[in-house]
Design a protein around this motif. Structure first.
Motif, PDB file in Angstrom:
ATOM      1  N   GLU A 127      23.583  25.029  38.226  1.00 42.58           N
ATOM      2  CA  GLU A 127      22.360  24.262  38.440  1.00 42.58           C
ATOM      3  C   GLU A 127      22.106  23.595  37.096  1.00 42.58           C
ATOM      4  O   GLU A 127      22.023  24.267  36.073  1.00 42.58           O
ATOM      5  N   TRP A 128      22.016  22.287  37.072  1.00 45.32           N
ATOM      6  CA  TRP A 128      21.870  21.554  35.814  1.00 45.32           C
ATOM      7  C   TRP A 128      20.402  21.286  35.509  1.00 45.32           C
ATOM      8  O   TRP A 128      19.626  20.958  36.397  1.00 45.32           O
ATOM      9  N   VAL A 129      20.032  21.459  34.235  1.00 44.97           N
ATOM     10  CA  VAL A 129      18.649  21.303  33.779  1.00 44.97           C
ATOM     11  C   VAL A 129      18.555  20.033  32.932  1.00 44.97           C
ATOM     12  O   VAL A 129      19.308  19.864  31.973  1.00 44.97           O
ATOM     13  N   VAL A 130      17.647  19.156  33.307  1.00 38.80           N
ATOM     14  CA  VAL A 130      17.420  17.917  32.563  1.00 38.80           C
ATOM     15  C   VAL A 130      16.151  18.090  31.724  1.00 38.80           C
ATOM     16  O   VAL A 130      15.099  18.467  32.251  1.00 38.80           O
ATOM     17  N   SER A 131      16.276  17.834  30.430  1.00 41.74           N
ATOM     18  CA  SER A 131      15.086  17.957  29.568  1.00 41.74           C
ATOM     19  C   SER A 131      14.926  16.742  28.695  1.00 41.74           C
ATOM     20  O   SER A 131      15.791  15.930  28.549  1.00 41.74           O
ATOM     21  N   MET A 139      17.176  12.155  26.695  1.00 41.30           N
ATOM     22  CA  MET A 139      17.393  13.066  27.807  1.00 41.30           C
ATOM     23  C   MET A 139      18.608  13.939  27.480  1.00 41.30           C
ATOM     24  O   MET A 139      19.592  13.467  26.923  1.00 41.30           O
ATOM     25  N   ARG A 140      18.511  15.200  27.844  1.00 44.95           N
ATOM     26  CA  ARG A 140      19.596  16.156  27.625  1.00 44.95           C
ATOM     27  C   ARG A 140      19.824  16.933  28.912  1.00 44.95           C
ATOM     28  O   ARG A 140      18.873  17.355  29.563  1.00 44.95           O
ATOM     29  N   VAL A 141      21.086  17.139  29.269  1.00 41.14           N
ATOM     30  CA  VAL A 141      21.439  17.921  30.452  1.00 41.14           C
ATOM     31  C   VAL A 141      22.178  19.167  29.982  1.00 41.14           C
ATOM     32  O   VAL A 141      23.143  19.078  29.226  1.00 41.14           O
ATOM     33  N   THR A 142      21.712  20.335  30.417  1.00 43.67           N
ATOM     34  CA  THR A 142      22.337  21.599  30.041  1.00 43.67           C
ATOM     35  C   THR A 142      22.568  22.444  31.286  1.00 43.67           C
ATOM     36  O   THR A 142      21.849  22.303  32.285  1.00 43.67           O
ATOM     37  N   ASP A 168      30.311  19.706  38.750  1.00 46.16           N
ATOM     38  CA  ASP A 168      28.846  19.804  38.757  1.00 46.16           C
ATOM     39  C   ASP A 168      28.338  20.927  39.658  1.00 46.16           C
ATOM     40  O   ASP A 168      27.224  21.421  39.466  1.00 46.16           O
TER      41      ASP A 168
END
Length: 70
Positions: A66-70, A1-4, A62
């Motif tokens: 808006e944080w994107v989880v991929s 999982m990566r948060v950008t 935070d």
């Protein structure tokens, strides 16, 4: 999982707090051109910049994106 970081929420936060980018510049020393670049998504804030802005705006880091989880 990566948060950008996704969309920057700086303009929205400033509007909610009835503050301007000029005010934020005066409080932080971050140039108005950089603040504009962050707000428009042309640049992504580094950790120290995020912490500085979040502290001045009295919000969690935070809340700046808006944080994107991929």
């Amino acid at each position: 999982m990566r948060v950008t970081p996704g969309r920057c929420l700086l303009r929205q936060l400033l509007k909610e707090k009835k503050k301007t980018q000029r005010w934020l510049h005066e409080q932080t020393g971050i140039s108005e051109s950089n603040l504009s670049d962050y707000a428009s998504g042309r640049k992504i804030m580094g950790t120290i910049t995020m912490k500085t802005i979040a502290t001045v705006l009295e919000v969690p880091m935070d809340d700046l994106y808006e944080w994107v989880v991929s």
